[in-house]
Write a protein that holds these residues in place. Structure first.
Motif, PDB file in Angstrom:
ATOM      1  N   LYS A 266      28.439 145.540  54.177  1.00 17.38           N
ATOM      2  CA  LYS A 266      27.965 144.171  54.288  1.00 17.38           C
ATOM      3  C   LYS A 266      26.650 144.135  55.063  1.00 17.38           C
ATOM      4  N   GLY A 267      25.872 143.105  54.787  1.00 17.82           N
ATOM      5  CA  GLY A 267      24.631 142.931  55.520  1.00 17.82           C
ATOM      6  C   GLY A 267      23.443 142.752  54.596  1.00 17.82           C
ATOM      7  N   ARG A 268      22.347 142.265  55.155  1.00 17.71           N
ATOM      8  CA  ARG A 268      21.104 142.112  54.400  1.00 17.71           C
ATOM      9  C   ARG A 268      20.391 143.455  54.331  1.00 17.71           C
ATOM     10  N   GLN A 269      19.856 143.760  53.163  1.00 16.54           N
ATOM     11  CA  GLN A 269      19.117 144.997  52.960  1.00 16.54           C
ATOM     12  C   GLN A 269      17.654 144.665  52.689  1.00 16.54           C
ATOM     13  N   ILE A 270      16.773 145.233  53.503  1.00 16.23           N
ATOM     14  CA  ILE A 270      15.345 144.921  53.431  1.00 16.23           C
ATOM     15  C   ILE A 270      14.541 146.214  53.438  1.00 16.23           C
ATOM     16  N   TYR A 271      13.530 146.269  52.572  1.00 12.23           N
ATOM     17  CA  TYR A 271      12.550 147.352  52.646  1.00 12.23           C
ATOM     18  C   TYR A 271      11.170 146.732  52.708  1.00 12.23           C
ATOM     19  N   ARG A 272      10.489 146.971  53.816  1.00 10.83           N
ATOM     20  CA  ARG A 272       9.142 146.427  53.982  1.00 10.83           C
ATOM     21  C   ARG A 272       8.165 147.587  54.143  1.00 10.83           C
ATOM     22  N   LYS A 273       7.147 147.583  53.309  1.00  7.46           N
ATOM     23  CA  LYS A 273       6.146 148.652  53.308  1.00  7.46           C
ATOM     24  C   LYS A 273       4.774 148.041  53.581  1.00  7.46           C
ATOM     25  N   VAL A 274       4.152 148.477  54.665  1.00  9.22           N
ATOM     26  CA  VAL A 274       2.808 148.017  55.009  1.00  9.22           C
ATOM     27  C   VAL A 274       1.826 149.102  54.585  1.00  9.22           C
ATOM     28  N   ARG A 275       0.848 148.722  53.766  1.00  8.33           N
ATOM     29  CA  ARG A 275      -0.098 149.687  53.223  1.00  8.33           C
ATOM     30  C   ARG A 275      -1.471 149.053  53.101  1.00  8.33           C
ATOM     31  N   GLU A 276      -2.447 149.865  52.791  1.00  9.64           N
ATOM     32  CA  GLU A 276      -3.816 149.388  52.792  1.00  9.64           C
ATOM     33  C   GLU A 276      -4.172 148.600  51.538  1.00  9.64           C
ATOM     34  N   ARG A 277      -3.390 148.746  50.479  1.00 11.09           N
ATOM     35  CA  ARG A 277      -3.569 147.924  49.290  1.00 11.09           C
ATOM     36  C   ARG A 277      -2.194 147.662  48.703  1.00 11.09           C
ATOM     37  N   SER A 278      -2.106 146.727  47.789  1.00 12.93           N
ATOM     38  CA  SER A 278      -0.796 146.215  47.384  1.00 12.93           C
ATOM     39  C   SER A 278      -0.017 147.142  46.460  1.00 12.93           C
ATOM     40  N   SER A 279      -0.668 148.135  45.867  1.00 12.81           N
ATOM     41  CA  SER A 279       0.057 149.035  44.975  1.00 12.81           C
ATOM     42  C   SER A 279      -0.510 150.443  45.047  1.00 12.81           C
ATOM     43  N   TYR A 280       0.320 151.391  44.667  1.00  9.03           N
ATOM     44  CA  TYR A 280      -0.065 152.798  44.570  1.00  9.03           C
ATOM     45  C   TYR A 280      -0.765 153.279  45.841  1.00  9.03           C
ATOM     46  N   ALA A 281      -0.133 153.020  46.975  1.00 10.97           N
ATOM     47  CA  ALA A 281      -0.660 153.484  48.257  1.00 10.97           C
ATOM     48  C   ALA A 281       0.515 153.913  49.127  1.00 10.97           C
TER      49      ALA A 281
END
Length: 327
Positions: free
Chosen positions: A221-236
């Motif tokens: 149980k619980g909320r599942q979150i994946y947060r990715k901080v990168r220099e551009r929005s894709s393929y980084a």
């Protein structure tokens, strides 16, 4: 690319025998290995293609968890009904990496074994202890914007570049390994290695050992979150990423499984964070305390100093989202 011998074994046992020999490398999707061969970073004399062995199945495990075959593509895993419903964290992590074309070829086992994208590692004209032990680390005192702040050594400050393994670490998955006539099961959290004095070793695999599957425990149980901080929005690649499973009970944190990418030579998991958070009411002060604990031994290397405050802010944002409080 240098010449090599190519073979396609028909059985896992045969593949294990072949990869136990000197300078033989297993080939799955090839999305990382072939690139490194073109750059002459990897120069195997023998490629052992695993794709006839039949390890593509994704199936329910006897305990209610999930078994993902080592040759299951990243796309097949990300869109699988059980993964999307019970392990959305894993699906989101996979879909945040690379491109659709690469995910169609990349495999579970290959993804776990991918090597760093450090520019000193991939440039054979630069010193790199990971590529050539004893040659030095060009990133120390060099261009280190994307490099590690946790678990580094005087030999290497490279980061593990993947997303999938970060989610698997939060999920407490296991890597199933076969070789030398035996089988062992290793927690994902222990599969990858810190550089220490042997940065050329990325993980615990020995010659002749092959990943056969990854097993996920029964869903929680619980909320599942994946947060990715990168220099551009894709393929980084991630500057920092956070994989989180957080459950609440009567206004207090009842579960907090956290793993981090972009910070170290391996997906980073610190069990002290769960001990600190569980049983507490969520607050900005508590999240800051968790960040201080996570980063107490962080060490920047010039231009990657920004990763320390960035990690602090990203962790707080993820925990606030998971516990549904306003900061």
């Amino acid at each position: 690319m240098r010449p090599f011998h190519y073979t396609r074994p028909e059985s896992l046992n045969h593949a294990s025998q072949l990869t136990a020999s000197s300078n033989a490398v297993p080939l799955a999707g090839g999305t990382n290995l072939v690139d490194l061969m073109k750059l002459q970073v990897e120069v195997p004399r023998k490629l052992v293609d695993l794709n006839r062995i039949g390890m593509e199945t994704i199936a329910e495990a006897p305990d209610g968890g999930l078994t993902i075959g080592a040759l299951a593509s990243n796309t097949a895993t990300a869109v699988h009904a059980r993964v999307r419903s019970d392990y959305p964290l894993l699906s989101r992590a996979i879909l945040s990496g690379a491109t659709q074309q690469l995910r169609n070829k990349a495999t579970t086992g290959g993804n776990l074994c991918q090597r760093t994208r450090c520019s000193y590692f991939t440039n054979i004209d630069q010193p790199c202890n990971k590529r050539q032990p004893g040659s030095g680390c060009g990133a120390l005192g060099g261009v280190a914007r994307l490099h590690a702040i946790l678990g580094t050594s005087a030999q290497c400050i490279a980061t593990y570049p993947g997303d999938m393994a970060v989610a698997l670490a939060a999920l407490d998955a296991r890597v199933e390994i076969t070789g030398h006539g035996s089988h062992r099961s290793v927690p994902v959290r222990a599969f990858h290695l810190l550089p220490g004095d042997r940065p050329e070793r990325d993980n615990v695999l020995e010659a002749g050992e092959i990943i056969t599957a990854v097993t996920l425990p029964p869903p929680v149980k619980g909320r599942q979150i994946y947060r990715k901080v990168r220099e551009r929005s894709s393929y980084a690649f991630a500057l920092v990423s956070v994989a989180a499973i957080v459950a609440m009970d009567s206004g207090r944190i009842a579960r907090a499984d956290l793993a981090f990418g972009g910070l170290a030579h391996k997906p980073w998991h610190d069990p002290r964070l769960a001990d600190l958070l569980i049983g507490e009411q969520p607050s900005a002060a508590l999240f800051d305390k968790a960040a201080c604990l996570l980063l107490e031994n962080a060490r920047s290397h010039g231009e990657n100093e920004f990763k320390i405050p960035l990690t602090r802010r990203t962790l707080a944002a993820v925990l606030a989202e998971a516990t549904e409080i306003d900061l």
